[in-house]
Design an enzyme around this catalytic site. Structure first.
Site, short mmCIF file in Angstrom:
data_model
loop_
_atom_site.label_atom_id
_atom_site.label_comp_id
_atom_site.label_asym_id
_atom_site.label_seq_id
_atom_site.Cartn_x
_atom_site.Cartn_y
_atom_site.Cartn_z
N PRO A 141 0.85 -1.20 0.00
CA PRO A 141 0.00 0.00 0.00
C PRO A 141 0.88 1.24 0.00
O PRO A 141 1.98 1.25 0.56
CB PRO A 141 -0.78 -0.11 1.31
CG PRO A 141 -0.69 -1.54 1.71
CD PRO A 141 0.63 -2.03 1.20
N LYS A 142 0.39 2.29 -0.64
CA LYS A 142 1.11 3.57 -0.64
C LYS A 142 0.55 4.45 0.47
O LYS A 142 -0.59 4.87 0.42
CB LYS A 142 0.99 4.28 -1.99
CG LYS A 142 1.85 5.54 -2.06
CD LYS A 142 1.74 6.23 -3.38
CE LYS A 142 2.74 7.38 -3.43
NZ LYS A 142 2.55 8.34 -2.33
N TRP A 143 1.39 4.72 1.46
CA TRP A 143 0.95 5.45 2.65
C TRP A 143 0.94 6.94 2.41
O TRP A 143 1.82 7.47 1.73
CB TRP A 143 1.86 5.09 3.83
CG TRP A 143 1.75 3.65 4.17
CD1 TRP A 143 2.51 2.62 3.67
CD2 TRP A 143 0.81 3.04 5.05
NE1 TRP A 143 2.10 1.43 4.18
CE2 TRP A 143 1.04 1.65 5.03
CE3 TRP A 143 -0.21 3.54 5.85
CZ2 TRP A 143 0.28 0.76 5.79
CZ3 TRP A 143 -0.97 2.66 6.60
CH2 TRP A 143 -0.70 1.28 6.57
N ASP A 162 -2.94 6.22 -0.52
CA ASP A 162 -2.77 6.87 -1.81
C ASP A 162 -2.94 5.93 -3.00
O ASP A 162 -3.26 6.36 -4.09
CB ASP A 162 -1.36 7.48 -1.91
CG ASP A 162 -1.37 8.95 -1.57
OD1 ASP A 162 -2.46 9.52 -1.45
OD2 ASP A 162 -0.29 9.53 -1.45
#
Length: 363
Positions: free
Chosen positions: A32-34, A178
């Site tokens: 996941p894009k934090w 994101d």
């Protein structure tokens, strides 16, 4: 502090891509894009140093993270990750931005009111050993072996399965993430290089805000003037972010007032006033001057010192300019204006016009 990888260290970066890469399972690692502040944590015994993506110190702004990091990380290590703030069941970037404040009393209060968390996603050194040259699959295994998660320090989830990552892309959006990151399994850690991929829900860009134009009603900035630096360090004008409400225009006037440039001659776009600058084409794309679409339109602007960075959402960039006005998303106080370059742009592959007009795929 004496570590095999020492600060300052620029983090490895990512380039936007429209879709997750198609490849045999095991070639790419997905996470996941934090949505937070990129942070590299350096620990040597009791000493912990937190550095931003542009190597500026973050330690004083997040004192509540120091003890949890000591409890979670090896005695001597360097870990790449993200600082986030969660309110309720989602990430809160606005609350995170408020944490960057010069007053120690405010820092202390916000550390209690909106405590931050650290999400670890790469191990760059442990003990006396640098892992920068090791492939990602080995760095990930070492990260899982050495990081002990707690309430404030987390190990980012990851998968080799593209289908799982695609599900995350849709399912995690509601939590404020994101998008999804894709990292080559055999890739080393390459500081300041865009060798990773990111698939985001919005096409966004971090731009320098170097001026604004007053709204026609005269009640505040109607549009922010955006720029990117080229390889020679020249700031090019891409277009504007606009469509602000009356209330937001009033807020922007106050926010921008401390950044107004007094001397236009020292501004990156100061030469726009010279008509020859537009005629000779030597200065790149500049704002100002008469509109070729509307000769009566006033394109004068209030110059700002180029020290503000804004994240904007946009549809596409054609020939170095936004096709339509961009949409302001948020300020990026963690971003160095000098790092806002054309390298961020997602390159859209050209299409064959004849095939598109005919409603068929080009051969």
């Amino acid at each position: 502090m004496d570590l095999p990888v020492m600060p300052p260290l620029l983090p490895m970066l990512a380039k936007a891509t429209p879709a997750l890469p198609e490849a045999p399972e095991g070639d790419w690692w997905f996470e996941p894009k934090w949505d937070g502040f990129r942070c590299i944590a350096f620990r040597d015994g009791d000493e912990v140093v937190l550095a931003s993506r542009n190597t500026k110190p973050l330690t004083r702004y997040f004192p509540e993270l120091i003890d949890p990091l000591r409890a979670s990380l090896p005695d001597r290590c360097v870990v790449d990750g993200e600082i986030v703030v969660a309110t309720g069941d989602e990430l809160d970037f606005d609350a995170l931005q408020q944490r960057i404040h010069p007053a120690e009393s405010r820092v202390t209060r916000l550390a209690a009111e909106t405590p931050a968390q650290f999400v670890a996603f790469d191990l760059l050194a442990v003990g006396d050993r640098s892992l920068l040259e090791e492939p990602l699959r080995e760095r990930r295994a070492a990260l899982e072996a050495h990081v002990r998660p707690n309430d404030a320090v987390h190990l980012t989830p990851g998968t080799w399965d593209r289908a799982v990552a695609a599900d995350w892309f849709d399912r995690f959006e509601g939590a404020g993430l994101d998008g999804v990151m894709a990292k080559r399994a055999d890739g080393p850690y390459e500081p300041d290089k865009r060798t990773q991929l990111k698939v985001k829900h919005l096409r966004t860009l971090d731009c320098v805000v170097a001026g604004y134009r007053e709204h026609k009603n005269g009640d505040g900035p109607g549009s922010l003037m955006l720029g990117l630096y080229d390889e020679d360090g020249r700031l090019h004008h891409l277009g504007v972010a606009s469509s602000f409400s009356v209330a937001r225009r009033a807020e922007l006037r106050e926010e921008l007032a401390p950044h107004v440039a007094d001397d236009l001659s020292e501004h990156p776009w100061g030469q726009w006033a010279d008509a020859a600058a537009h005629a000779d084409g030597e200065h790149g794309r500049l704002p100002g001057g008469q509109s070729r679409w509307n000769a009566t339109k006033d394109l004068s602007f209030t110059p700002l010192r180029p020290d503000l960075v804004a994240e904007v959402a946009y549809e596409r960039v054609d020939n170095g300019r936004f096709r339509h006005s961009a949409r302001f998303q948020r300020w990026r106080p963690d971003r160095d204006p000098g790092s806002c370059t054309f390298a961020q742009l997602e390159v859209v592959p050209p299409a064959e016009l004849a095939g598109a007009l005919a409603g068929t795929e080009p051969a």
